[in-house]
Motif scaffolding. Structure first.
Motif, mmCIF file in Angstrom:
data_model
loop_
_atom_site.group_PDB
_atom_site.id
_atom_site.type_symbol
_atom_site.label_atom_id
_atom_site.label_comp_id
_atom_site.label_asym_id
_atom_site.label_seq_id
_atom_site.Cartn_x
_atom_site.Cartn_y
_atom_site.Cartn_z
ATOM 1 N N SER A 154 57.458 95.696 89.543
ATOM 2 C CA SER A 154 58.479 95.692 90.584
ATOM 3 C C SER A 154 58.052 94.787 91.745
ATOM 4 N N SER A 155 56.732 94.733 92.050
ATOM 5 C CA SER A 155 56.299 93.824 93.125
ATOM 6 C C SER A 155 56.438 92.361 92.709
ATOM 7 N N GLN A 156 56.454 92.122 91.390
ATOM 8 C CA GLN A 156 56.658 90.741 90.920
ATOM 9 C C GLN A 156 58.141 90.453 90.661
ATOM 10 N N GLY A 157 58.986 91.457 90.921
ATOM 11 C CA GLY A 157 60.428 91.298 90.660
ATOM 12 C C GLY A 157 60.747 91.198 89.168
ATOM 13 N N LYS A 158 59.892 91.822 88.322
ATOM 14 C CA LYS A 158 60.091 91.683 86.876
ATOM 15 C C LYS A 158 60.423 93.006 86.196
ATOM 16 N N LEU A 159 60.751 94.015 86.992
ATOM 17 C CA LEU A 159 61.049 95.327 86.413
ATOM 18 C C LEU A 159 62.395 95.274 85.706
ATOM 19 N N ARG A 160 62.426 95.749 84.471
ATOM 20 C CA ARG A 160 63.672 95.733 83.700
ATOM 21 C C ARG A 160 64.372 97.081 83.788
ATOM 22 N N ALA A 161 65.591 97.121 83.285
ATOM 23 C CA ALA A 161 66.350 98.376 83.284
ATOM 24 C C ALA A 161 65.557 99.433 82.509
ATOM 25 N N ARG A 162 65.836 100.687 82.828
ATOM 26 C CA ARG A 162 65.073 101.811 82.288
ATOM 27 C C ARG A 162 65.015 101.862 80.764
ATOM 28 N N ASN A 163 66.143 101.536 80.133
ATOM 29 C CA ASN A 163 66.203 101.650 78.677
ATOM 30 C C ASN A 163 65.610 100.431 77.973
ATOM 31 N N GLN A 164 65.141 99.450 78.752
ATOM 32 C CA GLN A 164 64.555 98.257 78.137
ATOM 33 C C GLN A 164 63.045 98.354 78.116
ATOM 34 N N GLU A 165 62.469 97.682 77.148
ATOM 35 C CA GLU A 165 61.013 97.665 77.047
ATOM 36 C C GLU A 165 60.444 96.852 78.214
ATOM 37 N N GLN A 166 59.436 97.396 78.895
ATOM 38 C CA GLN A 166 58.817 96.662 80.002
ATOM 39 C C GLN A 166 57.767 95.709 79.438
ATOM 40 N N VAL A 167 57.687 94.528 80.027
ATOM 41 C CA VAL A 167 56.704 93.546 79.589
ATOM 42 C C VAL A 167 55.431 93.752 80.418
ATOM 43 N N TYR A 168 54.330 94.068 79.756
ATOM 44 C CA TYR A 168 53.085 94.338 80.484
ATOM 45 C C TYR A 168 52.688 93.126 81.336
ATOM 46 N N GLU A 216 64.415 85.043 65.875
ATOM 47 C CA GLU A 216 63.294 84.549 66.670
ATOM 48 C C GLU A 216 63.067 85.431 67.875
ATOM 49 N N GLN A 217 61.827 85.474 68.299
ATOM 50 C CA GLN A 217 61.485 86.269 69.479
ATOM 51 C C GLN A 217 60.335 85.589 70.215
ATOM 52 N N ASN A 218 60.481 85.530 71.524
ATOM 53 C CA ASN A 218 59.393 85.031 72.353
ATOM 54 C C ASN A 218 58.558 86.231 72.776
ATOM 55 N N LEU A 219 57.380 86.356 72.185
ATOM 56 C CA LEU A 219 56.577 87.560 72.431
ATOM 57 C C LEU A 219 56.103 87.632 73.874
ATOM 58 N N ASN A 220 55.735 86.518 74.461
ATOM 59 C CA ASN A 220 55.245 86.543 75.844
ATOM 60 C C ASN A 220 56.323 87.029 76.802
ATOM 61 N N GLY A 221 57.537 86.514 76.618
ATOM 62 C CA GLY A 221 58.613 86.862 77.538
ATOM 63 C C GLY A 221 59.258 88.211 77.227
ATOM 64 N N ASP A 222 59.294 88.599 75.946
ATOM 65 C CA ASP A 222 60.025 89.813 75.552
ATOM 66 C C ASP A 222 59.147 91.049 75.426
ATOM 67 N N VAL A 223 57.872 90.861 75.123
ATOM 68 C CA VAL A 223 57.027 92.016 74.803
ATOM 69 C C VAL A 223 55.779 92.072 75.687
ATOM 70 N N GLY A 224 55.107 90.947 75.852
ATOM 71 C CA GLY A 224 53.843 90.940 76.606
ATOM 72 C C GLY A 224 52.698 91.463 75.744
ATOM 73 N N ASP A 225 51.520 91.587 76.357
ATOM 74 C CA ASP A 225 50.319 92.047 75.637
ATOM 75 C C ASP A 225 50.525 93.491 75.174
ATOM 76 N N PHE A 226 50.787 93.683 73.894
ATOM 77 C CA PHE A 226 51.117 95.041 73.439
ATOM 78 C C PHE A 226 49.868 95.805 73.011
ATOM 79 N N VAL A 227 50.031 97.121 72.977
ATOM 80 C CA VAL A 227 48.902 98.023 72.732
ATOM 81 C C VAL A 227 48.618 98.111 71.228
ATOM 82 N N LEU A 228 47.336 98.005 70.864
ATOM 83 C CA LEU A 228 46.935 98.173 69.461
ATOM 84 C C LEU A 228 46.216 99.494 69.220
ATOM 85 N N ARG A 229 45.571 99.988 70.266
ATOM 86 C CA ARG A 229 45.015 101.343 70.165
ATOM 87 C C ARG A 229 45.332 102.060 71.467
#
Ligand SMILES: [Zn+2]
Length: 322
Positions: free
Chosen positions: A122-136, A180-193
């Motif tokens: 939110s401080s970066q102005g990148k917070l998405r709507a509640r039902n959307q996946e947040q990009v780490y 196609e999907q842009n992982l950086n813009g749509d998902v971000g660094d996702f959790v593996l464990r």
């Protein structure tokens, strides 16, 4: 005389497909459609069909449900090849994949709480709507002091994959066409464990599919949006990428995906007639019309007819794989 030269084209001589249910509830109309679709695709390509029990999310799993699902598959005539595997027995394989990624500096520990991620975004102005996946936002990416070996889970950290820049993943789904999907813009660094030490679905599925030699993944369309992440993981781990076909989901009257969480009704396997009725409904959902409803037919004869119908349907609508 020309000998068969079909070894590089469909039907795939080495086709290996799979069905991977979670033992969180019995088979219902939706999961039966996925099981039937993947079984028909394997059988119409003279392939093998494997079953894997995805039981990593222990709190959601129900004791004995794995055996009930296997019995339901057998009652439906959907027999599998080889040994069934359980993800809960695969922890060594997952650990080894994590160690490989760690030695390549491709994963890092993260202790951000959900709230910290939200306020950073939110401080970066990148917070998405509640039902959307947040990009780490990448907060913990550069703070790790690298060690020779993957450390034991330090103080309850999650482990995230450090995405390389500009990861635009493209693939062709046999049902839904080019994706196609842009992982950086749509998902971000996702959790593996996860912080509770449970291996994330994305990593487990990629390790298991490779270990089982799966060439064709046929599954519900709810997993279509996970596919780019899995293809990325296959690439960084040096694994082959299988072919993908995502099946249309069975929806309830409110347009929601039928799931164990929405109390979907267990399929009735009390008699052959009931099984044929359930199979026929699943086949109709998969776009197989014109099948005999099964009056007086055996389950095996119905499945053979459905296999031919599936071969004809996929020949018609399959886009070329890239
Ligand atoms: Zn963090």
């Amino acid at each position: 005389m020309i000998l068969a030269v079909s070894s590089l084209k469909p039907p795939y001589p080495r086709y290996r497909g799979r069905f991977a249910p979670s033992p969180t509830g019995p088979l219902h109309a939706g999961s039966l459609a996925s099981a039937l679709g993947s079984w028909l695709d394997a059988r119409s390509n003279q392939g093998s069909w494997l079953v894997r029990i995805e039981d990593l999310d222990v709190p959601r799993c129900i004791a004995g449900m794995d055996q009930r699902i296997l019995a339901q598959l057998q009652a439906c005539g959907l027999f599998w090849d080889g040994e069934v595997i359980w993800q809960s027995h695969q922890s060594k394989a997952y650990q080894s994949a994590l160690e490989t990624l760690y030695s390549d500096r491709q994963i890092y520990p993260c202790r951000c709480s959900r709230q910290q991620i939200t306020s950073a975004l939110s401080s970066q102005g990148k917070l998405r709507a509640r039902n959307q996946e947040q990009v780490y936002p990448g907060t913990c990416r550069n703070g790790h002091v690298w060690q020779v070996q993957l450390p034991n889970n330090p103080s309850g950290s999650a482990w995230r994959l450090a995405l390389k820049p500009e990861q635009q993943i493209c693939f062709t789904d046999a049902e839904f066409g080019p994706q196609e999907q842009n992982l950086n813009g749509d998902v971000g660094d996702f959790v593996l464990r996860r912080a509770d030490d449970v291996v994330a679905y994305q990593l487990a599925v990629v390790v298991d599919d490779t270990q089982q030699g799966i060439t064709h993944i046929v599954r519900g369309a709810d997993l279509l949006s996970n596919t780019a992440r899995q293809i990325y993981l296959q690439r960084v781990l040096g694994y082959p990428t299988p072919h993908y076909r995502h099946l249309p989901l069975v929806l309830d009257p409110h347009g929601e995906k039928l799931s164990k969480q929405t109390q979907a009704i267990e399929i009735n396997t009390a008699s052959d007639a009931a099984v044929l009725q359930a199979l026929q409904a699943a086949a109709l959902h998969l776009g197989l019309s014109g099948l005999d409803g099964g009056q007086g037919q055996t389950i095996a004869a119905w499945l053979l007819e459905a296999t031919h119908a599936w071969a004809a349907r996929t020949k018609e609508c399959s886009p070329t794989q890239n």
